[in-house]
Design a protein around this motif. Structure first.
Motif, PDB file in Angstrom:
ATOM      1  N   ALA A  35      24.070 -38.130   0.405  1.00 23.14           N
ATOM      2  CA  ALA A  35      23.415 -36.893  -0.027  1.00 23.14           C
ATOM      3  C   ALA A  35      22.150 -36.615   0.776  1.00 23.14           C
ATOM      4  O   ALA A  35      21.810 -35.449   1.026  1.00 23.14           O
ATOM      5  N   PHE A  36      21.444 -37.666   1.207  1.00 23.53           N
ATOM      6  CA  PHE A  36      20.208 -37.458   1.946  1.00 23.53           C
ATOM      7  C   PHE A  36      20.466 -36.756   3.274  1.00 23.53           C
ATOM      8  O   PHE A  36      19.646 -35.975   3.738  1.00 23.53           O
ATOM      9  N   VAL A  37      21.625 -37.047   3.880  1.00 25.34           N
ATOM     10  CA  VAL A  37      21.971 -36.393   5.139  1.00 25.34           C
ATOM     11  C   VAL A  37      22.266 -34.915   4.897  1.00 25.34           C
ATOM     12  O   VAL A  37      21.833 -34.036   5.658  1.00 25.34           O
ATOM     13  N   SER A  38      23.009 -34.610   3.823  1.00 25.49           N
ATOM     14  CA  SER A  38      23.359 -33.220   3.517  1.00 25.49           C
ATOM     15  C   SER A  38      22.154 -32.406   3.068  1.00 25.49           C
ATOM     16  O   SER A  38      22.046 -31.213   3.373  1.00 25.49           O
ATOM     17  N   ILE A  39      21.235 -33.023   2.336  1.00 23.34           N
ATOM     18  CA  ILE A  39      20.054 -32.311   1.845  1.00 23.34           C
ATOM     19  C   ILE A  39      19.216 -31.803   3.015  1.00 23.34           C
ATOM     20  O   ILE A  39      18.567 -30.752   2.926  1.00 23.34           O
ATOM     21  N   LEU A 227      27.817 -25.064   2.927  1.00 25.43           N
ATOM     22  CA  LEU A 227      28.849 -26.094   2.807  1.00 25.43           C
ATOM     23  C   LEU A 227      28.234 -27.435   2.409  1.00 25.43           C
ATOM     24  O   LEU A 227      28.828 -28.194   1.633  1.00 25.43           O
ATOM     25  N   ASN A 228      27.061 -27.735   2.931  1.00 24.96           N
ATOM     26  CA  ASN A 228      26.392 -28.968   2.540  1.00 24.96           C
ATOM     27  C   ASN A 228      25.981 -28.930   1.075  1.00 24.96           C
ATOM     28  O   ASN A 228      26.040 -29.947   0.380  1.00 24.96           O
ATOM     29  N   MET A 229      25.568 -27.758   0.592  1.00 25.20           N
ATOM     30  CA  MET A 229      25.223 -27.621  -0.822  1.00 25.20           C
ATOM     31  C   MET A 229      26.459 -27.840  -1.704  1.00 25.20           C
ATOM     32  O   MET A 229      26.385 -28.511  -2.742  1.00 25.20           O
ATOM     33  N   VAL A 230      27.599 -27.292  -1.283  1.00 32.68           N
ATOM     34  CA  VAL A 230      28.842 -27.491  -2.028  1.00 32.68           C
ATOM     35  C   VAL A 230      29.251 -28.964  -1.995  1.00 32.68           C
ATOM     36  O   VAL A 230      29.690 -29.535  -3.009  1.00 32.68           O
ATOM     37  N   TYR A 231      29.099 -29.594  -0.828  1.00 38.03           N
ATOM     38  CA  TYR A 231      29.404 -31.031  -0.724  1.00 38.03           C
ATOM     39  C   TYR A 231      28.552 -31.827  -1.713  1.00 38.03           C
ATOM     40  O   TYR A 231      29.062 -32.730  -2.399  1.00 38.03           O
TER      41      TYR A 231
END
Length: 320
Positions: A35-39, A227-231
């Motif tokens: 999650a840290f990568v996507s945030i 897309l990162n938020m959805v992930y």
């Protein structure tokens, strides 16, 4: 006289041979680290409240569909106090405060401050849930926190910090601890999927004031950020919070909190592999300390707690 001794090893033996709870805990840790990568991507286009709401909406939708397919329905009435409390604190307040705090302080400071959460979980679960504070748990958490502090110090030169940011990270840590401790009793009255689904829904409702901001920011946000938020909603929230609840129902809150100290080490590894961010030797050393502390905290806890859980179900809980 013979029935009591025979009954003692049965429950712990079955728990020791059940691979599903450790696998669920590992799944949670890996997804929370990702999650840290996507945030990083989503946080550049979405403000803290909007990001939290978008993530929770995606998570609630995913969990709701799974709940309907499995036909699990509503949890028992006794589970709702814990669901509402954990939903407001952990799914709602924690996510907004952490997103906001990480915009005010550098990643190292955030890592150090937020990692007081597992310590607070151990203290609160000892006082409120009667779980106790085994020596190996305390030693392991001290080692892991030291590792998290080393990781934080090695990263602290890459940004600025503010008093507001530190306060927000403290709020996030307290909300995280309160959410976990309130979720634990609820799991006696509902499945992991039920508790997670309705907790996520409560958090979504708490974040609805950010609806207007989410809509306006989504119109301008790049597709990658959305897309990162959805992930974040589907995997680190819907899946990882469910596997967390599954594992939490089968061990103590203190031990589960200590397990999350593996997250900083995995974040360092993922950043290296996915973002080509080569970690400094000090960062690697801190990550290894985090993992060592987790190993210590979980090493002998089952054997130490077996007699207690057999004589006192309240203190052993589902772990026995």
């Amino acid at each position: 006289m013979t029935t009591t001794p025979k009954a003692l090893p049965d429950a712990p033996a079955s728990a020791r041979h059940d691979w599903r709870a450790p696998a669920a805990a590992c799944t949670t840790v890996i997804l929370w680290a990702s999650a840290f990568v996507s945030i990083r991507s989503a946080g550049e286009a979405y403000s803290p409240g909007a990001l939290a709401l978008g993530r929770l909406l995606a998570g609630s939708l995913t969990l709701g569909v799974i709940l309907l397919v499995r036909r699990e329905g509503l949890p028992a009435r006794a589970a709702w106090p814990g669901i509402v409390t954990s939903g407001v604190l952990w799914f709602g307040l924690y996510m907004v405060a952490l997103n906001w705090g990480e915009q005010q302080v550098d990643a190292g400071t955030a890592a150090m401050v937020v990692n007081i959460g597992p310590i607070l979980i151990a203290l609160l679960s000892a006082g409120l849930l009667g779980e106790g504070l085994p020596r190996r748990l305390l030693v392991g958490m001290a080692v892991s926190f030291g590792g998290a502090a080393v990781v934080g110090l090695s990263m602290s030169g890459h940004g600025s910090s503010s008093v507001l940011g530190v306060v927000l990270c403290v709020v996030a840590a307290v909300a995280y601890a309160g959410g976990v401790v309130s979720q634990k009793p609820a799991l006696r009255h509902g499945s992991a999927l039920q508790i997670t689904t309705f907790g996520c829904l409560i958090g979504t409702v708490a974040c609805l004031p950010f609806t207007g901001v989410l809509v306006s920011e989504a119109a301008d946000a790049p597709v990658s950020a959305t897309l990162n938020m959805v992930y974040l909603g589907v995997f680190p929230t819907a899946l990882a919070f469910t596997t967390w609840a599954y594992a939490l129902a089968r061990t103590t809150a203190g031990r589960m909190g200590a397990t999350t100290y593996a997250v900083p080490a995995l974040v360092v590894l993922m950043s290296w592999l996915l973002l080509d961010e080569v970690p400094a030797l000090l960062t690697v050393a801190g990550g290894l300390l985090c993992l060592a502390g987790v190993a210590v905290s979980r090493g002998r806890a089952r054997a130490a707690r077996t007699p207690v859980s057999a004589s006192s179900p309240q203190s052993g809980g589902p772990e026995s």
